[in-house]
Scaffold this motif. Structure first.
Motif, PDB file in Angstrom:
ATOM      1  N   GLU A  26     -33.400  25.062  68.535  1.00  0.00           N
ATOM      2  CA  GLU A  26     -33.807  25.643  67.246  1.00  0.00           C
ATOM      3  C   GLU A  26     -32.976  25.068  66.104  1.00  0.00           C
ATOM      4  O   GLU A  26     -33.491  24.803  65.016  1.00  0.00           O
ATOM      5  N   GLN A  27     -31.668  24.843  66.342  1.00  0.00           N
ATOM      6  CA  GLN A  27     -30.808  24.278  65.295  1.00  0.00           C
ATOM      7  C   GLN A  27     -31.260  22.871  64.926  1.00  0.00           C
ATOM      8  O   GLN A  27     -31.339  22.520  63.744  1.00  0.00           O
ATOM      9  N   VAL A  28     -31.564  22.063  65.927  1.00  0.00           N
ATOM     10  CA  VAL A  28     -32.009  20.686  65.674  1.00  0.00           C
ATOM     11  C   VAL A  28     -33.373  20.700  64.993  1.00  0.00           C
ATOM     12  O   VAL A  28     -33.616  19.946  64.041  1.00  0.00           O
ATOM     13  N   ARG A  29     -34.276  21.564  65.457  1.00  0.00           N
ATOM     14  CA  ARG A  29     -35.627  21.641  64.870  1.00  0.00           C
ATOM     15  C   ARG A  29     -35.543  22.012  63.380  1.00  0.00           C
ATOM     16  O   ARG A  29     -36.183  21.394  62.529  1.00  0.00           O
ATOM     17  N   GLN A  30     -34.728  23.031  63.063  1.00  0.00           N
ATOM     18  CA  GLN A  30     -34.588  23.465  61.665  1.00  0.00           C
ATOM     19  C   GLN A  30     -33.965  22.368  60.805  1.00  0.00           C
ATOM     20  O   GLN A  30     -34.356  22.166  59.651  1.00  0.00           O
ATOM     21  N   ALA A  31     -32.987  21.660  61.373  1.00  0.00           N
ATOM     22  CA  ALA A  31     -32.342  20.573  60.621  1.00  0.00           C
ATOM     23  C   ALA A  31     -33.338  19.456  60.319  1.00  0.00           C
ATOM     24  O   ALA A  31     -33.358  18.907  59.211  1.00  0.00           O
ATOM     25  N   LEU A  32     -34.195  19.115  61.289  1.00  0.00           N
ATOM     26  CA  LEU A  32     -35.197  18.058  61.081  1.00  0.00           C
ATOM     27  C   LEU A  32     -36.204  18.456  60.002  1.00  0.00           C
ATOM     28  O   LEU A  32     -36.561  17.644  59.147  1.00  0.00           O
ATOM     29  N   VAL A  33     -36.633  19.720  60.032  1.00  0.00           N
ATOM     30  CA  VAL A  33     -37.567  20.207  59.002  1.00  0.00           C
ATOM     31  C   VAL A  33     -36.889  20.159  57.634  1.00  0.00           C
ATOM     32  O   VAL A  33     -37.480  19.755  56.632  1.00  0.00           O
ATOM     33  N   GLY A  34     -35.608  20.542  57.597  1.00  0.00           N
ATOM     34  CA  GLY A  34     -34.849  20.487  56.345  1.00  0.00           C
ATOM     35  C   GLY A  34     -34.703  19.073  55.813  1.00  0.00           C
ATOM     36  O   GLY A  34     -34.600  18.856  54.607  1.00  0.00           O
ATOM     37  N   LEU A  35     -34.713  18.086  56.729  1.00  0.00           N
ATOM     38  CA  LEU A  35     -34.589  16.682  56.324  1.00  0.00           C
ATOM     39  C   LEU A  35     -35.925  16.059  55.931  1.00  0.00           C
ATOM     40  O   LEU A  35     -35.982  14.901  55.541  1.00  0.00           O
ATOM     41  N   GLY A  36     -37.014  16.833  56.070  1.00  0.00           N
ATOM     42  CA  GLY A  36     -38.299  16.340  55.566  1.00  0.00           C
ATOM     43  C   GLY A  36     -39.396  16.096  56.592  1.00  0.00           C
ATOM     44  O   GLY A  36     -40.527  15.795  56.224  1.00  0.00           O
TER      45      GLY A  36
ATOM     46  N   ASP B  47     -40.803  19.406  66.596  1.00  0.00           N
ATOM     47  CA  ASP B  47     -40.994  19.921  67.959  1.00  0.00           C
ATOM     48  C   ASP B  47     -41.080  18.780  68.974  1.00  0.00           C
ATOM     49  O   ASP B  47     -40.518  18.863  70.070  1.00  0.00           O
ATOM     50  N   GLN B  48     -41.790  17.704  68.601  1.00  0.00           N
ATOM     51  CA  GLN B  48     -41.924  16.544  69.506  1.00  0.00           C
ATOM     52  C   GLN B  48     -40.557  15.912  69.779  1.00  0.00           C
ATOM     53  O   GLN B  48     -40.238  15.565  70.916  1.00  0.00           O
ATOM     54  N   ALA B  49     -39.752  15.763  68.718  1.00  0.00           N
ATOM     55  CA  ALA B  49     -38.437  15.138  68.866  1.00  0.00           C
ATOM     56  C   ALA B  49     -37.510  16.004  69.722  1.00  0.00           C
ATOM     57  O   ALA B  49     -36.799  15.494  70.594  1.00  0.00           O
TER      58      ALA B  49
ATOM     59  N   ALA C 221     -25.829  20.272  77.348  1.00  0.00           N
ATOM     60  CA  ALA C 221     -26.160  19.645  76.066  1.00  0.00           C
ATOM     61  C   ALA C 221     -24.884  19.217  75.336  1.00  0.00           C
ATOM     62  O   ALA C 221     -23.914  19.965  75.289  1.00  0.00           O
ATOM     63  N   PRO C 222     -24.879  17.996  74.748  1.00  0.00           N
ATOM     64  CA  PRO C 222     -23.746  17.580  73.928  1.00  0.00           C
ATOM     65  C   PRO C 222     -23.760  18.343  72.602  1.00  0.00           C
ATOM     66  O   PRO C 222     -24.679  19.136  72.347  1.00  0.00           O
ATOM     67  N   PRO C 223     -22.764  18.130  71.713  1.00  0.00           N
ATOM     68  CA  PRO C 223     -22.737  18.836  70.432  1.00  0.00           C
ATOM     69  C   PRO C 223     -24.007  18.614  69.605  1.00  0.00           C
ATOM     70  O   PRO C 223     -24.656  17.568  69.714  1.00  0.00           O
ATOM     71  N   VAL C 224     -24.330  19.602  68.783  1.00  0.00           N
ATOM     72  CA  VAL C 224     -25.560  19.561  67.974  1.00  0.00           C
ATOM     73  C   VAL C 224     -25.674  18.294  67.114  1.00  0.00           C
ATOM     74  O   VAL C 224     -26.750  17.705  67.036  1.00  0.00           O
ATOM     75  N   PRO C 225     -24.590  17.811  66.453  1.00  0.00           N
ATOM     76  CA  PRO C 225     -24.741  16.581  65.645  1.00  0.00           C
ATOM     77  C   PRO C 225     -25.220  15.396  66.471  1.00  0.00           C
ATOM     78  O   PRO C 225     -25.992  14.562  65.996  1.00  0.00           O
ATOM     79  N   VAL C 226     -24.748  15.301  67.736  1.00  0.00           N
ATOM     80  CA  VAL C 226     -25.171  14.202  68.612  1.00  0.00           C
ATOM     81  C   VAL C 226     -26.665  14.335  68.920  1.00  0.00           C
ATOM     82  O   VAL C 226     -27.425  13.359  68.867  1.00  0.00           O
ATOM     83  N   LEU C 227     -27.093  15.558  69.222  1.00  0.00           N
ATOM     84  CA  LEU C 227     -28.510  15.809  69.522  1.00  0.00           C
ATOM     85  C   LEU C 227     -29.390  15.528  68.311  1.00  0.00           C
ATOM     86  O   LEU C 227     -30.485  14.983  68.439  1.00  0.00           O
ATOM     87  N   LEU C 228     -28.897  15.900  67.120  1.00  0.00           N
ATOM     88  CA  LEU C 228     -29.664  15.677  65.892  1.00  0.00           C
ATOM     89  C   LEU C 228     -29.848  14.175  65.650  1.00  0.00           C
ATOM     90  O   LEU C 228     -30.949  13.725  65.308  1.00  0.00           O
ATOM     91  N   LYS C 229     -28.799  13.390  65.880  1.00  0.00           N
ATOM     92  CA  LYS C 229     -28.902  11.934  65.692  1.00  0.00           C
ATOM     93  C   LYS C 229     -29.896  11.329  66.685  1.00  0.00           C
ATOM     94  O   LYS C 229     -30.670  10.435  66.340  1.00  0.00           O
ATOM     95  N   GLN C 230     -29.879  11.841  67.931  1.00  0.00           N
ATOM     96  CA  GLN C 230     -30.830  11.358  68.937  1.00  0.00           C
ATOM     97  C   GLN C 230     -32.261  11.652  68.486  1.00  0.00           C
ATOM     98  O   GLN C 230     -33.155  10.801  68.603  1.00  0.00           O
ATOM     99  N   ALA C 231     -32.479  12.858  67.977  1.00  0.00           N
ATOM    100  CA  ALA C 231     -33.812  13.255  67.527  1.00  0.00           C
ATOM    101  C   ALA C 231     -34.284  12.386  66.359  1.00  0.00           C
ATOM    102  O   ALA C 231     -35.451  11.963  66.310  1.00  0.00           O
ATOM    103  N   ILE C 232     -33.382  12.091  65.428  1.00  0.00           N
ATOM    104  CA  ILE C 232     -33.722  11.259  64.265  1.00  0.00           C
ATOM    105  C   ILE C 232     -34.073   9.841  64.720  1.00  0.00           C
ATOM    106  O   ILE C 232     -35.027   9.239  64.229  1.00  0.00           O
ATOM    107  N   ARG C 233     -33.303   9.316  65.702  1.00  0.00           N
ATOM    108  CA  ARG C 233     -33.612   7.977  66.243  1.00  0.00           C
ATOM    109  C   ARG C 233     -35.013   7.966  66.863  1.00  0.00           C
ATOM    110  O   ARG C 233     -35.772   7.025  66.684  1.00  0.00           O
ATOM    111  N   MET C 234     -35.333   9.008  67.596  1.00  0.00           N
ATOM    112  CA  MET C 234     -36.651   9.076  68.245  1.00  0.00           C
ATOM    113  C   MET C 234     -37.772   9.135  67.201  1.00  0.00           C
ATOM    114  O   MET C 234     -38.791   8.481  67.334  1.00  0.00           O
TER     115      MET C 234
END
Length: 199
Positions: free
Chosen positions: A149-159, A166-168, A181-194
């Protein structure tokens, strides 16, 4: 000292935001937990801590005063600067950090990149008496239970839209395949790369 800022969110990035206050855009460094709550175009209030160096002025922003106070307290420990203090709050909630220090739980503290066993022991030794009374016992969600949920909300906040987010998140979860799971910043970067590779 800038204790807090309130204004319209002009931009959001993976490591911070720009808040317009009285016609001036202030760049504020934030953790993923805080970024996830910000929306471009909406007003936000952040508790802030200004870190002054010879060659820079850096403003760190937090969703609440508790996180800001802990950020400043962590820096009173030997060898802890603002970047490491923010890394601690990017991985754990303030309550988890306080409980870990109070209970000398070094294994929780060493989950933060940059903190080894000796560093965790030093945090406990130097901050245990300063950490203050803990709130009543309660279930604390850490790790895998809250990161999607933290990563999903951050991605929506980024546009990105909710479907893309949800796909990422699903793709990152698939890569983890049940591992811790590794720390949230690491997961967020992975999601952005995807998401970048999907464009």
């Amino acid at each position: 000292m800038i204790a807090s800022v309130r204004g319209k969110v002009m931009a959001v990035s993976p490591d911070g935001a720009v808040i317009e206050v009285g016609g001036v855009g202030l760049a504020v460094q934030c953790s993923p937990h805080t970024i996830a709550e910000l929306r471009v175009g909406q007003e936000a209030r952040l508790a802030t801590s200004l870190v002054v160096r010879e060659d820079s002025l850096t403003l760190y922003g937090f969703a609440d005063d508790e996180a800001k106070q802990l950020f400043e307290l962590l820096q009173t420990a030997t060898g802890v600067g603002p970047r490491l203090a923010q890394a601690v709050l990017a991985v754990h909630t303030p309550e988890v950090v306080r409980r870990a220090i109070s209970a000398a739980d070094t294994s929780t503290l060493t989950q933060v990149p940059g903190i080894g066993k000796k560093g965790a022991e030093r945090l406990v030794l130097e901050l245990r008496d300063k950490i203050g009374a803990l709130p009543g016992a309660g279930a604390v969600l850490v790790g895998g239970a809250v990161w999607p949920e933290q990563v999903r909300q951050a991605l929506v906040g980024l546009g990105w839209n909710e479907k893309q987010a949800d796909q990422a998140v699903a793709a990152v979860a698939e890569q983890l395949d049940g591992q811790t799971a590794p720390p949230v910043p690491v997961l967020l970067k992975q999601a952005i790369r995807m998401l970048g590779s999907l464009r």
